[in-house]
Design a protein around this motif. Sequence first.
Motif, PDB file in Angstrom:
ATOM      1  N   VAL A 258      50.455  57.052  34.898  1.00  0.00           N
ATOM      2  CA  VAL A 258      49.680  57.588  36.024  1.00  0.00           C
ATOM      3  C   VAL A 258      48.669  58.604  35.486  1.00  0.00           C
ATOM      4  O   VAL A 258      49.018  59.438  34.649  1.00  0.00           O
ATOM      5  CB  VAL A 258      50.606  58.259  37.066  1.00  0.00           C
TER       6      VAL A 258
ATOM      7  N   ARG B 274      45.656  61.419  36.706  1.00  0.00           N
ATOM      8  CA  ARG B 274      45.144  62.166  37.859  1.00  0.00           C
ATOM      9  C   ARG B 274      43.919  62.983  37.444  1.00  0.00           C
ATOM     10  O   ARG B 274      44.004  63.810  36.540  1.00  0.00           O
ATOM     11  CB  ARG B 274      46.216  63.116  38.397  1.00  0.00           C
TER      12      ARG B 274
ATOM     13  N   ALA C 298      46.429  64.961  44.368  1.00  0.00           N
ATOM     14  CA  ALA C 298      46.704  64.139  45.565  1.00  0.00           C
ATOM     15  C   ALA C 298      48.158  63.695  45.494  1.00  0.00           C
ATOM     16  O   ALA C 298      48.836  63.902  44.478  1.00  0.00           O
ATOM     17  CB  ALA C 298      45.784  62.914  45.625  1.00  0.00           C
TER      18      ALA C 298
ATOM     19  N   ASP D 238      61.703  54.726  40.825  1.00  0.00           N
ATOM     20  CA  ASP D 238      60.699  54.991  39.777  1.00  0.00           C
ATOM     21  C   ASP D 238      60.513  56.489  39.505  1.00  0.00           C
ATOM     22  O   ASP D 238      59.444  57.052  39.779  1.00  0.00           O
ATOM     23  CB  ASP D 238      59.333  54.378  40.146  1.00  0.00           C
TER      24      ASP D 238
ATOM     25  N   THR E  11      46.677  50.465  43.659  1.00  0.00           N
ATOM     26  CA  THR E  11      47.152  51.259  42.518  1.00  0.00           C
ATOM     27  C   THR E  11      46.220  52.425  42.159  1.00  0.00           C
ATOM     28  O   THR E  11      46.421  53.068  41.140  1.00  0.00           O
ATOM     29  CB  THR E  11      47.316  50.355  41.272  1.00  0.00           C
TER      30      THR E  11
ATOM     31  N   ARG F 113      43.697  55.796  43.911  1.00  0.00           N
ATOM     32  CA  ARG F 113      43.157  56.522  45.074  1.00  0.00           C
ATOM     33  C   ARG F 113      41.646  56.612  44.881  1.00  0.00           C
ATOM     34  O   ARG F 113      41.181  57.110  43.848  1.00  0.00           O
ATOM     35  CB  ARG F 113      43.765  57.921  45.225  1.00  0.00           C
TER      36      ARG F 113
ATOM     37  N   ARG G 222      49.687  53.679  53.717  1.00  0.00           N
ATOM     38  CA  ARG G 222      50.796  54.632  53.608  1.00  0.00           C
ATOM     39  C   ARG G 222      50.780  55.635  54.759  1.00  0.00           C
ATOM     40  O   ARG G 222      51.812  56.002  55.287  1.00  0.00           O
ATOM     41  CB  ARG G 222      50.703  55.433  52.299  1.00  0.00           C
TER      42      ARG G 222
HETATM   43  P1  TMP Z   1      51.571  59.267  43.556  1.00  0.00           P
HETATM   44  O1  TMP Z   1      50.700  60.371  44.008  1.00  0.00           O
HETATM   45  O2  TMP Z   1      52.371  58.637  44.659  1.00  0.00           O
HETATM   46  O3  TMP Z   1      52.439  59.662  42.391  1.00  0.00           O
HETATM   47  O4  TMP Z   1      50.617  58.098  43.025  1.00  0.00           O
HETATM   48  C1  TMP Z   1      49.690  58.314  41.993  1.00  0.00           C
HETATM   49  C2  TMP Z   1      48.816  57.080  41.818  1.00  0.00           C
HETATM   50  O5  TMP Z   1      49.594  55.995  41.370  1.00  0.00           O
HETATM   51  C3  TMP Z   1      48.178  56.597  43.116  1.00  0.00           C
HETATM   52  O6  TMP Z   1      46.857  56.160  42.826  1.00  0.00           O
HETATM   53  C4  TMP Z   1      49.010  55.429  43.566  1.00  0.00           C
HETATM   54  C5  TMP Z   1      49.551  54.893  42.284  1.00  0.00           C
HETATM   55  N1  TMP Z   1      50.902  54.362  42.444  1.00  0.00           N
HETATM   56  C6  TMP Z   1      51.147  53.021  42.273  1.00  0.00           C
HETATM   57  O7  TMP Z   1      50.243  52.242  41.999  1.00  0.00           O
HETATM   58  N2  TMP Z   1      52.422  52.570  42.430  1.00  0.00           N
HETATM   59  C7  TMP Z   1      53.464  53.365  42.733  1.00  0.00           C
HETATM   60  O8  TMP Z   1      54.593  52.892  42.863  1.00  0.00           O
HETATM   61  C8  TMP Z   1      53.194  54.768  42.926  1.00  0.00           C
HETATM   62  C9  TMP Z   1      54.292  55.710  43.283  1.00  0.00           C
HETATM   63  C10 TMP Z   1      51.903  55.203  42.748  1.00  0.00           C
END
Ligand code: TMP
Length: 240
Positions: free
Chosen positions: A93, A95, A99, A130, A199, A201, A217
């Motif tokens: 992930v 950032r 967010a 996860d 996947t 934002r 969501r």
């Molecule tokens: P989060 O803020 O929920 O941790 O998510 C961070 C970024 O990762 C957001 O762009 C969404 C993406 N994400 C996924 O693609 N799959 C997932 O299972 C989760 C939890 C987040």
Amino acid sequence: MNVKGEMLYEGKAKQVFLTENPEEVIVRFKDDATAFNAQKRGSFDKKGEMNNAITTLIFEYLKEKGVETHFIKQLDAREQLVRKVSIIPLEMVVRNYTAGSMAQRLGVEEGIKSPITIFDICYKKDELGDPLINDYHAIFLGAATREELDQMYALTARINDLLIELFERMNIILVDFKIELGKTSDGKIILADEISPDTCRLWDKDTMKKLDKDRFRRDLGEVTEAYVEIYERLQTALAK
Ligand code: TMP
Ligand code: ASP
């Protein structure tokens, strides 16, 4: 001809099928959506088609920039042919702005630009939801070695740079995203899975309107419209 064989795997948003070639599989994008560890479920029109088309354009763009991916070719509206890899059970992930779960966990507002790129890793294990882990945990779990993690962070950072630039051309802020990496049969680590509004934002730079899965969501409405908007802006940006 790519004859679709037995289903190898079914996830929340995609199915994977064997082909006659043991090195290749077919990914089929579903309209189903889940959130919050599948506690919230839904489905929306065109999601599968849009995510297939968007992932195709983004993976082709990344390839052009020298990033190796599992993508081979789009087969039809919902399906693509990809190289079979073994998915490393870590969600990478990135950032660029606060967010989602990080804003919540740290008690900070959403939308603060970070002076540094923030990396999180989550252990892909549905039963545990996860969980967020660190490098030590990943090595302890045998998910990756120190050297592999170093490679994975470098690859993820490079992908972030390229995506920021691409979304900038679309007048979109890349707030955060998640990628999955896979290992080829010869041990190489490459980009796999998908890159789509599921996947990432993605916020419109002028209006700050959310153009991603947060619309689902958070029950913001106009979910399909947001995915179509991203696809159309991508097409325009890449046609230039
Ligand atoms: P989060 O803020 O929920 O941790 O998510 C961070 C970024 O990762 C957001 O762009 C969404 C993406 N994400 C996924 O693609 N799959 C997932 O299972 C989760 C939890 C987040
Ligand atoms: N895809 C994950 C789930 O099913 C989380 C998310 O994207 O919000 O819960």
